[in-house]
Write an enzyme that holds these catalytic residues in place. Structure first.
Site, mmCIF file in Angstrom:
data_model
loop_
_atom_site.group_PDB
_atom_site.id
_atom_site.type_symbol
_atom_site.label_atom_id
_atom_site.label_comp_id
_atom_site.label_asym_id
_atom_site.label_seq_id
_atom_site.Cartn_x
_atom_site.Cartn_y
_atom_site.Cartn_z
ATOM 1 N N ASP A 73 0.837 -1.207 0.000
ATOM 2 C CA ASP A 73 0.000 0.000 0.000
ATOM 3 C C ASP A 73 0.871 1.256 0.000
ATOM 4 O O ASP A 73 0.346 2.378 -0.007
ATOM 5 C CB ASP A 73 -1.008 -0.012 1.155
ATOM 6 C CG ASP A 73 -0.350 -0.009 2.508
ATOM 7 O OD1 ASP A 73 0.884 -0.129 2.589
ATOM 8 O OD2 ASP A 73 -1.092 0.106 3.517
ATOM 9 N N SER A 74 2.198 1.067 -0.085
ATOM 10 C CA SER A 74 3.084 2.192 -0.390
ATOM 11 C C SER A 74 2.732 2.743 -1.775
ATOM 12 O O SER A 74 3.161 3.847 -2.132
ATOM 13 C CB SER A 74 4.550 1.757 -0.347
ATOM 14 O OG SER A 74 4.742 0.554 -1.073
ATOM 15 N N ASP A 112 -1.174 -6.135 -0.196
ATOM 16 C CA ASP A 112 -1.568 -5.454 1.041
ATOM 17 C C ASP A 112 -3.068 -5.217 1.074
ATOM 18 O O ASP A 112 -3.658 -4.796 0.069
ATOM 19 C CB ASP A 112 -0.892 -4.071 1.108
ATOM 20 C CG ASP A 112 0.372 -4.078 1.952
ATOM 21 O OD1 ASP A 112 0.569 -5.022 2.745
ATOM 22 O OD2 ASP A 112 1.158 -3.126 1.811
ATOM 23 N N LYS A 142 -1.409 -9.246 3.006
ATOM 24 C CA LYS A 142 -0.606 -8.741 4.129
ATOM 25 C C LYS A 142 -1.436 -7.744 4.908
ATOM 26 O O LYS A 142 -2.113 -6.904 4.314
ATOM 27 C CB LYS A 142 0.685 -8.089 3.627
ATOM 28 C CG LYS A 142 1.546 -7.513 4.765
ATOM 29 C CD LYS A 142 2.968 -7.228 4.344
ATOM 30 C CE LYS A 142 3.188 -5.918 3.648
ATOM 31 N NZ LYS A 142 2.776 -4.715 4.412
ATOM 32 N N GLU A 144 -1.329 -5.240 8.652
ATOM 33 C CA GLU A 144 -0.444 -4.633 9.648
ATOM 34 C C GLU A 144 -0.982 -4.857 11.062
ATOM 35 O O GLU A 144 -2.187 -4.737 11.293
ATOM 36 C CB GLU A 144 -0.299 -3.128 9.382
ATOM 37 C CG GLU A 144 0.381 -2.835 8.061
ATOM 38 C CD GLU A 144 0.659 -1.358 7.849
ATOM 39 O OE1 GLU A 144 0.417 -0.538 8.773
ATOM 40 O OE2 GLU A 144 1.130 -1.010 6.743
ATOM 41 N N GLU A 210 9.469 -4.102 10.147
ATOM 42 C CA GLU A 210 9.928 -2.818 9.596
ATOM 43 C C GLU A 210 10.540 -1.937 10.682
ATOM 44 O O GLU A 210 9.947 -1.745 11.746
ATOM 45 C CB GLU A 210 8.736 -2.092 8.928
ATOM 46 C CG GLU A 210 9.153 -0.760 8.317
ATOM 47 C CD GLU A 210 8.131 -0.202 7.317
ATOM 48 O OE1 GLU A 210 7.143 -0.890 7.000
ATOM 49 O OE2 GLU A 210 8.349 0.938 6.865
HETATM 50 O O1 KIV Z 1 3.520 -1.103 1.515
HETATM 51 C C1 KIV Z 1 4.688 -1.475 1.483
HETATM 52 O O2 KIV Z 1 5.448 -1.216 0.537
HETATM 53 C C2 KIV Z 1 5.192 -2.238 2.611
HETATM 54 C C3 KIV Z 1 6.672 -2.387 2.715
HETATM 55 C C4 KIV Z 1 7.230 -1.167 3.339
HETATM 56 C C5 KIV Z 1 7.052 -3.618 3.443
HETATM 57 O O3 KIV Z 1 4.448 -2.661 3.416
#
Ligand code: KIV
Length: 299
Positions: A73-74, A112, A142, A144, A210
């Site tokens: 989600d970056s 994510d 994924k 968090e 992280e």
């Molecule tokens: O969203 C993302 O790119 C991430 C990485 C920082 C692991 O979760």
């Protein structure tokens, strides 16, 4: 293991070397599975994960033999230009993830779940995980959070969906954490261990750690049976992950996290290429004869 342990391993596509690619392009010749990564834990053979957000970059990373791709989600920041990852939606993520899956070759694709799509209840977490996999074809989701997300991880894995957890610094909670701060320092290590144990107990298959001290990440990696993937967590995790823009300096603005290394300067190259193109258009030197169709070719 589907990924070669050495360049002589028969599961490696040797054409990668004969086609002029540098050694180290060990391209998996079979679908990389979570069981492969688990089998590799503790073998001293760390795997590489990179973020990917579209078909073309996923294809390039697949050719490089990247074993795991993360539709992070970056994307909120590097694709959509939002200020935090809290802003990206399920639609915005699912469309990107589908493109990555089409380009990822044999890489394992992790997607994510966006902020606000899994925290409210176990039911919401299962519904969003199902939606993400159905719409994108990704292999796992994924989410968090550690202890606070254990019941959601249990519900998702009970629904037959693999989960990669994410502990330490969790960007979706950036405001609650008081900014981009290293986690797990001093007495914070107890919380990190509690989070790691809780997500493993809940059935997570992998965990991203992280921005935690390298010594702590090493101990967590030794304590867990599942693979750990570090980002700003030192060299002793079972795998490493980076946001791909950070490893190629895109954009070329000098702002890169300390934990990222740059292997190329794509931002500067892209700007230079665009400027050269603009100049040639202005000068009338592009397109040249070789870029044009003649009447006889058209016939
Ligand atoms: O969203 C993302 O790119 C991430 C990485 C920082 C692991 O979760």
């Amino acid at each position: 293991m589907t990924v070669a342990d050495s360049p002589t391993d028969s599961s490696v596509d040797s054409s990668a070397h004969s086609s002029g690619q540098p050694a180290g392009y060990l391209v998996p010749t079979k679908q990389v599975r979570i069981s492969d990564l688990k089998a590799r834990k503790g073998s001293g053979d760390p795997f590489a994960m990179l973020t990917a957000y579209d078909y073309s970059t996923a294809s390039a990373f697949a050719q490089a033999g990247i074993e795991v791709m993360l539709v992070g989600d970056s994307a909120a920041n590097v694709v959509y230009g939002y200020d935090t990852t809290q802003r990206v939606s399920m639609d915005e993520m699912a469309f990107l993830a589908a493109g990555v899956v089409r380009g990822a070759g044999n890489a394992l694709v992790v997607a994510d779940l966006p902020f606000g799509t899994y925290e409210a209840s176990e039911e919401q977490a299962v519904r969003s995980s199902t939606e993400m996999l159905r719409r994108s074809g990704a292999h796992m989701v994924k989410i968090e959070g550690g202890v606070r997300m254990a019941s959601k991880i249990r519900a998702i894995t009970d629904a037959g969906i693999s989960v990669c957890a994410h502990i330490g610094f969790t960007p979706q909670s950036v405001n609650q954490l008081g900014g981009f701060k290293i986690q797990g320092r001093g007495s914070g290590a107890d919380q990190l261990f509690a989070d790691a144990e809780a997500i493993q107990e809940a059935g997570a298959d992998m965990v991203v750690m992280e921005m935690v001290p390298a010594e702590v990440a090493k101990k967590v990696t030794a304590a867990l049976e599942i693979p750990t993937i570090g980002i700003g967590a030192g060299p002793d995790c079972d795998g490493q992950v980076l946001v791909w823009h950070d490893m190629v300096a895109l954009p070329d603005n000098g702002h890169r996290p300390r934990f990222a290394k740059q292997w190329a300067h794509v931002g500067a190259d892209l700007t230079a290429a665009a400027a050269a193109y603009k100049k040639e258009v202005a000068q009338g030197t592009f397109p040249a004869e070789e870029h044009c169709f003649s009447d006889s070719v058209l016939r």
